[in-house]
Design a protein around this motif. Sequence first.
Motif, mmCIF file in Angstrom:
data_model
loop_
_atom_site.group_PDB
_atom_site.id
_atom_site.type_symbol
_atom_site.label_atom_id
_atom_site.label_comp_id
_atom_site.label_asym_id
_atom_site.label_seq_id
_atom_site.Cartn_x
_atom_site.Cartn_y
_atom_site.Cartn_z
ATOM 1 N N ARG A 43 12.333 8.984 21.282
ATOM 2 C CA ARG A 43 12.256 7.523 21.109
ATOM 3 C C ARG A 43 11.445 7.173 19.876
ATOM 4 O O ARG A 43 11.808 6.271 19.126
ATOM 5 N N ARG A 44 10.353 7.881 19.663
ATOM 6 C CA ARG A 44 9.519 7.627 18.486
ATOM 7 C C ARG A 44 10.312 7.874 17.210
ATOM 8 O O ARG A 44 10.233 7.108 16.256
ATOM 9 N N PHE A 45 11.092 8.926 17.182
ATOM 10 C CA PHE A 45 11.872 9.258 16.000
ATOM 11 C C PHE A 45 12.940 8.201 15.728
ATOM 12 O O PHE A 45 13.157 7.803 14.589
ATOM 13 N N ARG A 46 13.604 7.707 16.778
ATOM 14 C CA ARG A 46 14.661 6.703 16.602
ATOM 15 C C ARG A 46 14.125 5.354 16.168
ATOM 16 O O ARG A 46 14.793 4.627 15.449
ATOM 17 N N PRO A 54 13.829 -8.139 -0.737
ATOM 18 C CA PRO A 54 13.303 -8.434 -2.076
ATOM 19 C C PRO A 54 11.826 -8.839 -2.108
ATOM 20 O O PRO A 54 11.101 -8.443 -3.010
ATOM 21 N N GLU A 55 11.362 -9.616 -1.143
ATOM 22 C CA GLU A 55 9.983 -10.104 -1.192
ATOM 23 C C GLU A 55 9.089 -9.628 -0.057
ATOM 24 O O GLU A 55 7.934 -10.040 0.020
ATOM 25 N N HIS A 56 9.605 -8.807 0.834
ATOM 26 C CA HIS A 56 8.790 -8.320 1.949
ATOM 27 C C HIS A 56 9.362 -7.021 2.489
ATOM 28 O O HIS A 56 10.467 -6.622 2.126
ATOM 29 N N ALA A 57 8.589 -6.391 3.362
ATOM 30 C CA ALA A 57 9.031 -5.162 4.028
ATOM 31 C C ALA A 57 8.572 -5.218 5.485
ATOM 32 O O ALA A 57 7.572 -5.855 5.814
ATOM 33 N N LEU A 58 9.317 -4.567 6.338
ATOM 34 C CA LEU A 58 8.961 -4.463 7.750
ATOM 35 C C LEU A 58 8.774 -2.984 8.063
ATOM 36 O O LEU A 58 9.662 -2.177 7.829
ATOM 37 N N VAL A 59 7.575 -2.633 8.543
ATOM 38 C CA VAL A 59 7.243 -1.248 8.862
ATOM 39 C C VAL A 59 7.143 -1.123 10.380
ATOM 40 O O VAL A 59 6.361 -1.832 11.006
ATOM 41 N N ARG A 60 7.955 -0.241 10.961
ATOM 42 C CA ARG A 60 7.880 0.032 12.403
ATOM 43 C C ARG A 60 7.398 1.449 12.593
ATOM 44 O O ARG A 60 7.966 2.385 12.033
ATOM 45 N N SER A 61 6.355 1.616 13.368
ATOM 46 C CA SER A 61 5.801 2.948 13.588
ATOM 47 C C SER A 61 5.248 3.050 15.007
ATOM 48 O O SER A 61 5.051 2.048 15.683
ATOM 49 N N TRP A 62 4.979 4.284 15.397
ATOM 50 C CA TRP A 62 4.398 4.582 16.707
ATOM 51 C C TRP A 62 3.006 5.156 16.512
ATOM 52 O O TRP A 62 2.781 5.958 15.624
ATOM 53 N N SER A 63 2.091 4.732 17.353
ATOM 54 C CA SER A 63 0.740 5.282 17.354
ATOM 55 C C SER A 63 0.359 5.531 18.810
ATOM 56 O O SER A 63 -0.001 4.602 19.533
ATOM 57 N N GLY A 64 0.456 6.767 19.214
ATOM 58 C CA GLY A 64 0.165 7.071 20.616
ATOM 59 C C GLY A 64 1.230 6.476 21.517
ATOM 60 O O GLY A 64 2.399 6.819 21.434
ATOM 61 N N TRP A 65 0.857 5.538 22.383
ATOM 62 C CA TRP A 65 1.790 4.929 23.320
ATOM 63 C C TRP A 65 2.311 3.581 22.852
ATOM 64 O O TRP A 65 3.114 2.968 23.529
ATOM 65 N N GLY A 106 -9.012 -3.107 2.709
ATOM 66 C CA GLY A 106 -7.569 -2.925 2.654
ATOM 67 C C GLY A 106 -7.043 -2.282 3.925
ATOM 68 O O GLY A 106 -7.806 -1.937 4.825
ATOM 69 N N GLN A 107 -5.747 -2.112 3.980
ATOM 70 C CA GLN A 107 -5.110 -1.563 5.176
ATOM 71 C C GLN A 107 -3.943 -0.694 4.748
ATOM 72 O O GLN A 107 -3.245 -1.013 3.794
ATOM 73 N N ASP A 108 -3.719 0.406 5.450
ATOM 74 C CA ASP A 108 -2.586 1.284 5.189
ATOM 75 C C ASP A 108 -1.599 1.182 6.344
ATOM 76 O O ASP A 108 -1.991 1.159 7.511
ATOM 77 N N TYR A 109 -0.320 1.140 6.002
ATOM 78 C CA TYR A 109 0.750 1.154 6.988
ATOM 79 C C TYR A 109 1.700 2.271 6.603
ATOM 80 O O TYR A 109 2.085 2.388 5.444
ATOM 81 N N ALA A 110 2.089 3.088 7.567
ATOM 82 C CA ALA A 110 2.956 4.232 7.269
ATOM 83 C C ALA A 110 3.974 4.417 8.380
ATOM 84 O O ALA A 110 3.731 4.081 9.535
ATOM 85 N N ALA A 111 5.110 4.966 7.990
ATOM 86 C CA ALA A 111 6.152 5.353 8.942
ATOM 87 C C ALA A 111 6.379 6.846 8.766
ATOM 88 O O ALA A 111 6.667 7.313 7.660
#
Length: 133
Positions: A43-46, A54-65, A106-111
């Motif tokens: 599920r995490r992988f999917r 063009p002006e934004h990005a959406l990052v979806r990630s899993w952290s633990g549960w 600052g803040q980091d977001y990663a997938a």
Amino acid sequence: WLKPLLALALAFALSGVAALVWEQPLLLLGGLLWLPGVALAGRRFRETGILLAPEHALVRSWSGWTRTSTYVIRRRVQAAWASSSWFQRRRDLATAGFSVASGATGQDYAALDLDPLQAHRVVAWLAARPEPA
């Protein structure tokens, strides 16, 4: 997809044999504990990814549960990066992320575990932005 399934079947079979040999039914339960872990990993992988606009990005990630969805405005992004660990390179995967100007540090977001082409598109997306006049 067959190798992980065979590894799980082997682990369950070994725990069943150990449960019979040592007469410990809890060992059989230990073999069953693998199943929820495999379901969560799939599920995490999917459900991990980055959507670029063009002006934004959406990052979806899993952290633990918990699953996290983050909306990132392009002009607030200070850096975008793509990398891959030794394990990811073996599976032809990569990690992509942003460093965003937010607060004092600052803040980091990663997938994690993305297709390498998609990870490098994140860096190209930031590099293609027009500089403010």
